[in-house]
Design an enzyme around this catalytic site. Structure first.
Site, PDB file in Angstrom:
ATOM      1  N   CYS A   2      33.368 -30.653  13.818  1.00  0.00           N
ATOM      2  CA  CYS A   2      33.743 -29.273  13.503  1.00  0.00           C
ATOM      3  C   CYS A   2      35.242 -29.068  13.698  1.00  0.00           C
ATOM      4  O   CYS A   2      35.939 -29.937  14.173  1.00  0.00           O
ATOM      5  CB  CYS A   2      32.995 -28.335  14.438  1.00  0.00           C
ATOM      6  SG  CYS A   2      31.248 -28.677  14.521  1.00  0.00           S
ATOM      7  N   ARG A  27      37.064 -30.681   8.086  1.00  0.00           N
ATOM      8  CA  ARG A  27      36.390 -31.290   9.251  1.00  0.00           C
ATOM      9  C   ARG A  27      34.920 -30.900   9.304  1.00  0.00           C
ATOM     10  O   ARG A  27      34.139 -31.469  10.057  1.00  0.00           O
ATOM     11  CB  ARG A  27      37.073 -30.838  10.549  1.00  0.00           C
ATOM     12  CG  ARG A  27      38.510 -31.282  10.703  1.00  0.00           C
ATOM     13  CD  ARG A  27      39.156 -30.630  11.901  1.00  0.00           C
ATOM     14  NE  ARG A  27      38.550 -31.089  13.125  1.00  0.00           N
ATOM     15  CZ  ARG A  27      38.994 -32.137  13.822  1.00  0.00           C
ATOM     16  NH1 ARG A  27      40.046 -32.791  13.390  1.00  0.00           N
ATOM     17  NH2 ARG A  27      38.408 -32.522  14.920  1.00  0.00           N
ATOM     18  N   TRP A  74      30.141 -28.474  11.253  1.00  0.00           N
ATOM     19  CA  TRP A  74      29.403 -29.583  10.657  1.00  0.00           C
ATOM     20  C   TRP A  74      28.241 -29.798  11.592  1.00  0.00           C
ATOM     21  O   TRP A  74      28.408 -30.232  12.729  1.00  0.00           O
ATOM     22  CB  TRP A  74      30.295 -30.819  10.588  1.00  0.00           C
ATOM     23  CG  TRP A  74      29.648 -32.019   9.966  1.00  0.00           C
ATOM     24  CD1 TRP A  74      29.355 -32.212   8.653  1.00  0.00           C
ATOM     25  CD2 TRP A  74      29.195 -33.187  10.645  1.00  0.00           C
ATOM     26  NE1 TRP A  74      28.773 -33.431   8.470  1.00  0.00           N
ATOM     27  CE2 TRP A  74      28.656 -34.069   9.668  1.00  0.00           C
ATOM     28  CE3 TRP A  74      29.196 -33.609  11.962  1.00  0.00           C
ATOM     29  CZ2 TRP A  74      28.128 -35.314   9.979  1.00  0.00           C
ATOM     30  CZ3 TRP A  74      28.670 -34.850  12.284  1.00  0.00           C
ATOM     31  CH2 TRP A  74      28.135 -35.688  11.282  1.00  0.00           C
ATOM     32  N   ASN A 100      33.598 -28.133  19.432  1.00  0.00           N
ATOM     33  CA  ASN A 100      33.484 -29.327  18.600  1.00  0.00           C
ATOM     34  C   ASN A 100      33.070 -30.457  19.530  1.00  0.00           C
ATOM     35  O   ASN A 100      33.766 -30.759  20.496  1.00  0.00           O
ATOM     36  CB  ASN A 100      34.819 -29.656  17.920  1.00  0.00           C
ATOM     37  CG  ASN A 100      34.746 -31.023  17.207  1.00  0.00           C
ATOM     38  OD1 ASN A 100      33.677 -31.416  16.743  1.00  0.00           O
ATOM     39  ND2 ASN A 100      35.861 -31.728  17.166  1.00  0.00           N
ATOM     40  N   GLY A 101      31.928 -31.078  19.249  1.00  0.00           N
ATOM     41  CA  GLY A 101      31.464 -32.193  20.085  1.00  0.00           C
ATOM     42  C   GLY A 101      29.966 -32.087  20.296  1.00  0.00           C
ATOM     43  O   GLY A 101      29.273 -31.367  19.585  1.00  0.00           O
ATOM     44  N   GLU A 482      33.823 -50.975  -0.430  1.00  0.00           N
ATOM     45  CA  GLU A 482      34.555 -49.704  -0.410  1.00  0.00           C
ATOM     46  C   GLU A 482      34.355 -48.947  -1.714  1.00  0.00           C
ATOM     47  O   GLU A 482      34.177 -47.721  -1.711  1.00  0.00           O
ATOM     48  CB  GLU A 482      36.033 -49.963  -0.139  1.00  0.00           C
ATOM     49  CG  GLU A 482      36.952 -48.776  -0.344  1.00  0.00           C
ATOM     50  CD  GLU A 482      36.631 -47.557   0.530  1.00  0.00           C
ATOM     51  OE1 GLU A 482      35.798 -47.678   1.455  1.00  0.00           O
ATOM     52  OE2 GLU A 482      37.187 -46.483   0.245  1.00  0.00           O
ATOM     53  N   LYS A 486      32.877 -45.158  -1.924  1.00  0.00           N
ATOM     54  CA  LYS A 486      33.562 -44.046  -2.603  1.00  0.00           C
ATOM     55  C   LYS A 486      32.605 -43.396  -3.588  1.00  0.00           C
ATOM     56  O   LYS A 486      32.490 -42.176  -3.669  1.00  0.00           O
ATOM     57  CB  LYS A 486      34.807 -44.562  -3.342  1.00  0.00           C
ATOM     58  CG  LYS A 486      35.956 -44.900  -2.444  1.00  0.00           C
ATOM     59  CD  LYS A 486      36.742 -43.695  -1.999  1.00  0.00           C
ATOM     60  CE  LYS A 486      36.635 -43.184  -0.622  1.00  0.00           C
ATOM     61  NZ  LYS A 486      36.345 -43.963   0.530  1.00  0.00           N
ATOM     62  N   GLU A 489      29.876 -41.465  -1.728  1.00  0.00           N
ATOM     63  CA  GLU A 489      30.403 -40.303  -0.979  1.00  0.00           C
ATOM     64  C   GLU A 489      30.666 -39.116  -1.877  1.00  0.00           C
ATOM     65  O   GLU A 489      30.416 -37.980  -1.510  1.00  0.00           O
ATOM     66  CB  GLU A 489      31.735 -40.688  -0.342  1.00  0.00           C
ATOM     67  CG  GLU A 489      31.673 -41.472   0.914  1.00  0.00           C
ATOM     68  CD  GLU A 489      33.042 -41.559   1.538  1.00  0.00           C
ATOM     69  OE1 GLU A 489      33.233 -40.911   2.557  1.00  0.00           O
ATOM     70  OE2 GLU A 489      33.913 -42.258   0.976  1.00  0.00           O
ATOM     71  N   HIS A 505      20.460 -63.950  -4.227  1.00  0.00           N
ATOM     72  CA  HIS A 505      19.525 -63.946  -3.092  1.00  0.00           C
ATOM     73  C   HIS A 505      18.762 -62.643  -3.000  1.00  0.00           C
ATOM     74  O   HIS A 505      18.334 -62.247  -1.909  1.00  0.00           O
ATOM     75  CB  HIS A 505      20.290 -64.229  -1.794  1.00  0.00           C
ATOM     76  CG  HIS A 505      20.985 -65.554  -1.799  1.00  0.00           C
ATOM     77  ND1 HIS A 505      20.335 -66.733  -1.560  1.00  0.00           N
ATOM     78  CD2 HIS A 505      22.259 -65.882  -2.092  1.00  0.00           C
ATOM     79  CE1 HIS A 505      21.183 -67.743  -1.665  1.00  0.00           C
ATOM     80  NE2 HIS A 505      22.371 -67.256  -1.984  1.00  0.00           N
ATOM     81  N   LYS A 606      35.470 -35.182   7.777  1.00  0.00           N
ATOM     82  CA  LYS A 606      36.627 -36.069   7.669  1.00  0.00           C
ATOM     83  C   LYS A 606      36.719 -37.036   8.820  1.00  0.00           C
ATOM     84  O   LYS A 606      37.130 -38.168   8.653  1.00  0.00           O
ATOM     85  CB  LYS A 606      37.916 -35.233   7.617  1.00  0.00           C
ATOM     86  CG  LYS A 606      39.162 -36.077   7.394  1.00  0.00           C
ATOM     87  CD  LYS A 606      39.114 -36.831   6.076  1.00  0.00           C
ATOM     88  CE  LYS A 606      40.262 -37.778   5.893  1.00  0.00           C
ATOM     89  NZ  LYS A 606      40.098 -38.629   4.701  1.00  0.00           N
TER      90      LYS A 606
END
Ligand code: AGP
Length: 611
Positions: A2, A27, A74, A100-101, A482, A486, A489, A505, A606
Site C-alpha cells: 500500500c 503501490r 493493495w 502498509n505492511g 521475462e 511482461k 502482467e 521434454h 509496484k
C-alpha cells in the site's frame, strides 16, 4: 503493498494528501481513504476502486484541515471494500490509522481485544492494531501507549496515525516497510516514498526500523521503541520530478520503454567513464575486493530474478567466479550454505521487496558482504548493503518493470567486466572490445523502438489466444521468461517462458496452429544458434505460429517464422538488453489490444513489501 501519506501543514492538507495518494497509486489501487482531525473528533472519507472515486467523494462532501493521513490499498487481509479500506478507527473514533505492511500476530491481538469487548468492523489486521493502540494509550500519554502497542506487534508496518486529543499532531512509525518524514515550505509530511510528496519537499528523514516519529507544526521528534530519542538526519532530496508525468506518452510504461536508451547511456557514462581500471563509484570494490570473491549468490524476485539469471551467465562466462541464483522467497526459507568469501548480490528496483530484504539480512548475519543493484537510493535494501550499483533509471511508475530491468542487465555487465579486469581474467584488448559493444547497445535499442508500429501489428495478430509460449536459450532464456512475465502482467494472456532445449521434454505437447510461440533467435555464431533454429523448426512442424526475434540478415527463418522482428547485430551475451525491448513492446501492444490498464494491472503492486 500500500501507499501512505500524511501532513502537518500550514494550510489545508487534504489536497496534498490526495495528490500524494495519486503519486502512490502505483503501490496499490483497490481502495483509498483519508482522515483529518475535526471538531469533536475525526472525520474520514473512503472509497473502493481507483483514487478518482475518492476524489469524487471529496468533491461531494469535502474534508478539510491542516493535518491528515491518507492511504491507497493493495489488499492483504480482507477483500477490497469500503469497510476494509483505510484509515481504520478505534471504537471511540478518536484514533485513525493508515498502514502498509502485515501484522503477523494480529489474530492473537484480535482475540484479546474481543475478550475486552471490542467490536470489529473490518477483516483487516490494521483495524486490530488500531484498537490495540487505543487500548494501550488509554489513560496515559499517547506516545507511550503508541510505543507499547508497537512493541507488542510483530510483522511489518509503516504507519500514519492521528488522534482527536492532539489535532495538530501526526504520528508515524516504521518496521520493515518504508516510510519517510519530509519537509518543505508547505509543512511536514510522511510518505511511503519521496516521489509521493516530491514537489513540496526539499529534505527527508528516512526512518529506520523500530523508530517512531511525533510531528507537530515545525517540530519533528524521533524515538526508538525503547523510548530513547533519535537524532534528526535530514537528507537533501535530489530526485528529478519529470517522472511524475507521462511526458506525452499514452502510458507511463510506454514512456519508460522509450527511456531505455537514455537510461543505459547514463549508466555507461557513469560507470565506464574512461576505461576498465575505473573503480565503480559507490562500489569501491577495487582489485582486492574483487579478488577476494570466491563465490557469488544472487537473490531477487520477479523480473529482478530474471536479471539475476542473466547476471549469473555473464559472470560465469567472463570470470572464474561460481555463481548461484535464488528467489528471495525460497532463499530465506531453505538452508543456504553461505561460505566464507561469498558476495551476495541483491537485485531490486524498489529496494523494498520483503523477500529480498529478508534474504539479505540472512546473508549479512552469515558474515557476507552484500552488493545491491537497486534503483531507489534511499531504500531499505541500499541502507542494508555494503556496496551499491545504483541503476539510476529514475522513478519507474509503470507497475511492470521495463527500464529498471534493462538497467539491471547493464549493471551486471558493468560489474562483470570490472570483476574480470580486477581479477586479471580478461586481457585489456578484450575488455576494450566488450566495452565498445556495450557502448553501442543504446543505438541498437533505439532501432528496436523504431519498429514499434510493426511490433504493434504483430501483437494484433496473436493477442486473442488463451496462451503464448516464449522460448530462448542461454543468455536469452531469462529473456524468454521475462517476456512471458511482461505478457502475463499487463495483457492477462497466459504466457509461459521456457528454455528452448526443454521444449521436447513436455511443452511441445502444447504446440498447435493456435499457439503463438515467440522464439528468440539472435544467436548466430555457434552451436547454440543451430540448436535454436532446430527448435523453431520443431515448432513449425507442429503448425505453431512462430514470432521470431532475429538478427538483421538472418535468413534461416524465412518461410519458417510467421513474423520476424529483426534487431541489430550485437555481441550475443549483450543481446538480451536489446531483445527484451522487442518483447516489452509485444506485450505492451497485446495489452493495449486487450484493453487492460497497462500502468496499473489488476492485483499487482509496484513493490511487494509483504511476504
Ligand atoms: C516487474 O514487472 C514485476 N511487477 C515484479 O515481478 C517485480 O520485478 C518484483 O516484484 C521485484 O520487485 P523489485 O525489483 O522492486 O524487488
Amino acid at each position: 503493498m500500500c501507499g501512505i501519506v500524511g501532513m502537518v501543514g500550514r494550510e489545508d492538507a487534504v489536497s496534498y494528501l490526495i495528490e500524494g495518494l495519486k503519486r502512490l497509486e502505483y503501490r496499490g489501487y483497490d481502495s483509498a481513504g483519508i482522515a483529518v482531525p475535526a471538531p469533536g473528533g475525526l472525520k474520514t472519507l473512503k472509497s473502493v476502486g481507483r483514487l478518482s472515486a475518492l476524489e469524487a467523494r471529496q468533491t461531494l462532501s469535502p474534508l478539510s484541515g491542516p493535518v491528515g493521513i491518507g492511504h491507497t490499498r493493495w489488499a492483504t487481509h480482507g477483500e477490497p471494500s469500503e469497510r476494509n479500506s483505510h484509515p481504520h478507527l478505534n471504537q471511540k473514533q478518536t484514533i485513525a490509522v493508515v498502514h502498509n505492511g502485515i501484522i503477523e500476530n494480529y489474530l492473537e491481538l484480535k482475540q484479546s481485544l474481543l475478550e475486552d469487548g471490542v467490536e470489529f468492523l473490518s477483516d483487516t489486521d490494521t483495524e486490530v492494531l488500531t484498537h490495540h493502540i487505543s487500548r494501550c494509550a488509554e489513560g496515559r500519554p499517547f506516545l507511550d501507549g503508541f510505543r507499547q502497542a508497537l512493541g507488542d506487534a510483530r510483522g511489518a508496518y509503516a504507519l500514519g496515525v492521528i488522534h482527536a486529543d492532539e489535532p495538530g499532531v501526526l504520528y508515524a512509525a516504521r518496521l520493515g516497510s518504508p516510510l519517510i518524514v519530509a519537509r518543505g515550505p508547505k509543512g511536514l509530511f510522511i510518505a511511503s516514498d519521496v516521489p509521493a510528496v516530491l514537489p513540496h519537499v526539499t529534505e527527508a528523514i528516512y526512518l529506520n526500523d523500530g523508530e517512531l516519529a511525533r510531528i507537530s507544526d515545525n517540530r519533528v521528534e524521533i524515538y526508538g521503541l525503547d523510548g530513547s530519542t533519535r537524532p534528526l538526519v535530514w537528507k537533501t532530496i535530489d530526485l528529478d520530478d519529470t517522472a511524475a508525468d507521462a511526458g506525452g506518452f499514452e502510458t507511463f510504461m510506454l514512456k519508460e520503454i522509450h527511456e531505455q536508451t537514455r537510461v543505459l547511456r547514463g549508466l555507461l557514462s557513469e560507470y565506464v567513464p574512461g576505461g576498465a581500471g575505473t573503480v565503480l563509484p559507490d562500489l569501491h570494490l577495487d582489485a582486492e575486493g574483487f579478488a577476494g570473491i570466491r563465490r557469488i549468490m544472487i537473490v531477487s524476485c520477479g523480473t529482478a530474478y530474471y536479471a539475476a539469471m542473466y547476471g549469473r551467465l555473464l559472470i560465469e562466462k567472463y570470470t572464474s567466479i561460481p555463481v548461484e541464483t535464488d528467489l528471495g522467497s525460497e532463499f530465506r526459507y531453505r538452508d543456504p550454505k553461505i561460505l566464507p568469501g561469498t558476495l551476495v548480490i541483491a537485485v531490486s528496483q524498489s529496494g523494498e521487496t520483503a523477500d529480498t530484504l529478508a534474504s539479505i539480512k540472512m546473508a549479512k548475519a552469515a558474515g557476507c558482504r552484500v552488493l545491491s543493484i537497486c534503483n531507489v537510493a534511499g531504500s531499505s535494501l541500499v541502507r542494508e548493503s555494503d556496496h551499491l550499483i545504483y541503476t539510476r533509471a529514475g522513478p519507474e511508475i509503470g507497475v511492470a518493470s521495463t527500464k529498471a530491468f534493462t538497467a539491471q542487465l547493464m549493471a551486471f555487465a558493468i560489474f562483470t567486466l570490472h570483476a574480470a579486469r580486477a581479477r586479471n581474467e580478461m586481457p585489456a584488448e578484450e575488455l576494450k572490445s566488450l566495452l565498445q559493444d556495450l557502448l553501442n547497445l543504446p543505438n541498437a535499442i533505439h532501432y528496436v523502438l523504431g519498429q514499434r508500429n510493426e511490433i504493434e501489428s504483430i501483437a494484433g495478430k496473436h493477442h486473442e489466444g488463451p496462451s503464448a509460449l516464449y522460448l530462448g536459450r542461454r543468455f536469452n532464456y531469462p529473456i524468454a521468461l521475462e517476456g512471458a512475465l511482461k505478457n502475463k502482467e499487463i495483457s492477462y494472456q497466459h504466457a509461459e517462458g521456457y528454455a528452448a532445449g526443454e521444449m521436447k521434454h513436455g511443452p511441445i505437447a502444447l504446440i498447435n496452429e493456435y499457439l503463438p510461440v515467440i522464439c528468440i533467435c539472435t544467436d548466430t555464431e555457434d552451436e547454440v544458434a543451430e540448436k535454436m533454429i532446430s527448435n523453431v523448426k520443431e515448432v513449425q512442424a507442429r503448425s505453431g505460429r512462430i514470432i521470431a526475434i532475429a538478427t538483421e540478415g538472418e535468413t534461416r527463418l524465412d518461410g519458417v517464422a510467421e513474423d520476424i522482428i529483426f534487431v541489430p547485430r550485437c555481441r550475443e551475451p549483450f543481446s538480451p538488453m536489446v531483445n527484451v525491448v522487442a518483447l516489452q513492446l509485444l506485450a505492451y501492444y497485446a495489452a493495449k489490444a486487450r484493453g487492460t490498464d497497462i500502468d496499473k494491472p489488476r492485483n499487482l503492486a509496484k513493490s511487494v513489501t509483504v511476504e
